[in-house]
Design a protein around this motif. Structure first.
Motif, PDB file in Angstrom:
ATOM      1  N   THR A  13      19.693  13.797   8.464  1.00 49.14           N
ATOM      2  CA  THR A  13      21.130  14.077   8.582  1.00 49.14           C
ATOM      3  C   THR A  13      21.750  14.379   7.233  1.00 49.14           C
ATOM      4  O   THR A  13      22.564  15.293   7.092  1.00 49.14           O
ATOM      5  CB  THR A  13      21.850  12.874   9.223  1.00 49.14           C
ATOM      6  N   PHE A  14      21.328  13.651   6.197  1.00 52.47           N
ATOM      7  CA  PHE A  14      21.910  13.840   4.876  1.00 52.47           C
ATOM      8  C   PHE A  14      21.592  15.222   4.321  1.00 52.47           C
ATOM      9  O   PHE A  14      22.450  15.902   3.779  1.00 52.47           O
ATOM     10  CB  PHE A  14      21.393  12.767   3.916  1.00 52.47           C
ATOM     11  N   SER A  15      20.320  15.673   4.476  1.00 53.02           N
ATOM     12  CA  SER A  15      19.928  16.964   3.921  1.00 53.02           C
ATOM     13  C   SER A  15      20.626  18.103   4.644  1.00 53.02           C
ATOM     14  O   SER A  15      21.003  19.098   4.026  1.00 53.02           O
ATOM     15  CB  SER A  15      18.407  17.139   3.989  1.00 53.02           C
ATOM     16  N   VAL A  16      20.802  17.980   5.958  1.00 52.25           N
ATOM     17  CA  VAL A  16      21.528  19.007   6.705  1.00 52.25           C
ATOM     18  C   VAL A  16      22.955  19.099   6.202  1.00 52.25           C
ATOM     19  O   VAL A  16      23.502  20.185   5.992  1.00 52.25           O
ATOM     20  CB  VAL A  16      21.497  18.700   8.217  1.00 52.25           C
ATOM     21  N   SER A  17      23.572  17.957   5.981  1.00 55.27           N
ATOM     22  CA  SER A  17      24.937  17.926   5.463  1.00 55.27           C
ATOM     23  C   SER A  17      25.002  18.537   4.065  1.00 55.27           C
ATOM     24  O   SER A  17      25.949  19.252   3.732  1.00 55.27           O
ATOM     25  CB  SER A  17      25.438  16.480   5.431  1.00 55.27           C
ATOM     26  N   ALA A  18      23.985  18.260   3.231  1.00 57.23           N
ATOM     27  CA  ALA A  18      23.953  18.792   1.869  1.00 57.23           C
ATOM     28  C   ALA A  18      23.813  20.306   1.884  1.00 57.23           C
ATOM     29  O   ALA A  18      24.465  21.008   1.108  1.00 57.23           O
ATOM     30  CB  ALA A  18      22.803  18.159   1.090  1.00 57.23           C
ATOM     31  N   VAL A  19      22.960  20.826   2.756  1.00 59.85           N
ATOM     32  CA  VAL A  19      22.776  22.276   2.853  1.00 59.85           C
ATOM     33  C   VAL A  19      24.075  22.946   3.274  1.00 59.85           C
ATOM     34  O   VAL A  19      24.464  23.990   2.730  1.00 59.85           O
ATOM     35  CB  VAL A  19      21.650  22.613   3.853  1.00 59.85           C
ATOM     36  N   LYS A  20      24.752  22.354   4.226  1.00 60.00           N
ATOM     37  CA  LYS A  20      26.036  22.902   4.665  1.00 60.00           C
ATOM     38  C   LYS A  20      27.044  22.881   3.525  1.00 60.00           C
ATOM     39  O   LYS A  20      27.824  23.825   3.347  1.00 60.00           O
ATOM     40  CB  LYS A  20      26.563  22.093   5.852  1.00 60.00           C
ATOM     41  N   ARG A  21      27.019  21.823   2.735  1.00 60.30           N
ATOM     42  CA  ARG A  21      27.932  21.718   1.598  1.00 60.30           C
ATOM     43  C   ARG A  21      27.624  22.788   0.550  1.00 60.30           C
ATOM     44  O   ARG A  21      28.537  23.374  -0.035  1.00 60.30           O
ATOM     45  CB  ARG A  21      27.809  20.318   0.978  1.00 60.30           C
ATOM     46  N   ILE A  22      26.337  23.058   0.331  1.00 61.83           N
ATOM     47  CA  ILE A  22      25.950  24.115  -0.612  1.00 61.83           C
ATOM     48  C   ILE A  22      26.503  25.453  -0.150  1.00 61.83           C
ATOM     49  O   ILE A  22      27.069  26.221  -0.941  1.00 61.83           O
ATOM     50  CB  ILE A  22      24.416  24.185  -0.748  1.00 61.83           C
ATOM     51  N   ARG A  23      26.355  25.751   1.144  1.00 58.99           N
ATOM     52  CA  ARG A  23      26.856  27.024   1.673  1.00 58.99           C
ATOM     53  C   ARG A  23      28.366  27.128   1.495  1.00 58.99           C
ATOM     54  O   ARG A  23      28.890  28.197   1.158  1.00 58.99           O
ATOM     55  CB  ARG A  23      26.497  27.153   3.160  1.00 58.99           C
TER      56      ARG A  23
END
Length: 405
Positions: A13-23
């Protein structure tokens, strides 16, 4: 066997959230660039907007990027898949380079006019204000004794006068009673032309009477206070390395010597168009398997005073057709490979066709004079690829002799 948690579809869940934040941060940066530097993206038509040239604006841009960098630094690389780690590193370096470069804002960024750069807007309404801001910066450069070198101002006045004669003077002529002029008068555009012309006249007077007499006469950036530090910062900007000026100089001399040994001026002349068509139609597949071969438009350089062999910008390869220019086959073939396919045009077209963040898909130009207070252009990569493209001429069989190679 333990499953890799970074395999697509298996992020935590954390990595998915981080990727979305990068975008989101990438898109935030892209929108910021479009707003602050209208017209700077090659593939974006925003020349109707005005780019600001004030020290207050420069400071505000630095602070905005500093805030963005703070948000970027909150993201943890270790939680990301390999490709996302690369995206985050590039984003961080992109913004960090800009923030770090603000230290040198009182150097090149004070000199927006030179023999390569000048007017940054084609919108009549905004030209007078932009010129006023640029003159204010250049007066600051005069006071600090950080002006351009005299050689950087060669042909600037002539080019400025040509722009006035070509784009403004015809509409102000008393002998011009054309329908177009009357139409402009009805729309109030003629008044904008008049104001733009007056701003050009004041700019020309300033350059002739104040700026050019105050240009640096001593060669090299060392002639200005802390010029060596400024040079090192520019070198780091372009190479992304900690190479010293002496090391860069020696590397350049070695490369010039290597190329000079290969020059053979007696080689048969080959037309640029023929080489370009040969590369596009039959040879790219030999070095880039199953990749789309982007077409490039070929146009002549009509300026008789332009001494360059050619250049590339926005899907167009400009070739100098002046008969006095040396275009032997030894020069023509590498030029085509460097500027068109598989060089800059291929490189840019490929990036634009991939699923990359928009700020990386488009070529971004804020002006050479602002370096190192600018977003990185990764010159070493861009020109390094084009140089590599020249070497690919061997694999494509374009160099017929050892001297060509």
């Amino acid at each position: 066997m333990k499953k890799n948690k970074y395999v697509k579809g298996d992020y935590n869940t954390f990595s998915v959230s981080a990727v979305k934040r990068i975008r989101n941060l990438e898109e935030q940066l892209y929108n910021h660039l479009k707003e602050e530097y209208p017209g700077a993206y090659v593939n974006e038509d925003q020349f109707h907007l005005r780019q600001s040239f004030t020290l207050q604006t420069y400071k505000r841009r630095k602070n905005l990027n500093k805030e963005l960098l703070s948000e970027i630094n909150k993201l943890n690389l270790e939680s990301l898949a390999s490709e996302d780690k690369i995206n985050l590193r590039i984003l961080r370096d992109y913004v960090k380079t800009f923030v770090r470069g603000h230290r040198w804002v009182m150097y090149g960024a004070l000199n927006p006019f030179n023999n390569l750069e000048g007017i940054y807007s084609t919108d009549l309404e905004h030209l007078p204000v932009q010129i006023y801001e640029q003159v204010s910066l250049m007066r600051k450069a005069i006071r600090l004794k950080r002006t351009n070198h005299l050689s950087s101002m060669v042909n600037v006045i002539e080019r400025l006068q040509n722009d006035m004669n070509l784009h403004l003077s015809p509409f102000l002529s008393r002998n011009n009673s054309s329908i177009a002029q009357r139409s402009f008068q009805d729309k109030g555009i003629l008044r904008q032309v008049q104001m733009a012309y007056e701003a050009f006249v004041e700019l020309k007077s300033f350059l002739v009477n104040e700026y050019i007499p105050a240009t640096r006469k001593a060669t090299g950036l060392h002639s200005m206070r802390n010029g060596i530090g400024y040079y090192k910062a520019c070198l780091k900007f372009h190479t992304t390395s900690d190479m010293s000026p002496d090391e860069a100089h020696v590397t350049g001399l070695d490369e010039v010597e290597r190329i000079a040994k290969q020059i053979n001026k007696d080689q048969q002349f080959l037309m640029v168009r023929d080489v370009l068509e040969t590369v596009n139609d039959t040879l790219l597949d030999t070095v880039f398997y199953k990749l789309q071969k982007p077409k490039v438009t070929l146009l002549p350089i009509v300026d008789g005073k332009d001494l360059s062999l050619g250049s590339y910008r926005s899907n167009v390869f400009y070739i100098n057709v002046n008969p006095s220019i040396n275009r032997s086959s030894l020069l023509t073939i590498p030029l085509v490979l460097h500027e068109a396919n598989p060089g800059h045009h291929f490189q840019n077209s490929y990036a634009f066709s991939r699923n990359l963040p928009r700020y990386r898909q488009n070529i971004f130009h804020t002006g050479l004079h602002t370096v190192p207070f600018s977003y990185p252009t990764y010159t070493a990569y861009i020109e390094g690829w084009a140089l590599y493209a020249e070497y690919l001429g061997s694999e494509m069989g374009l160099y017929s002799t050892v001297y060509d190679k």
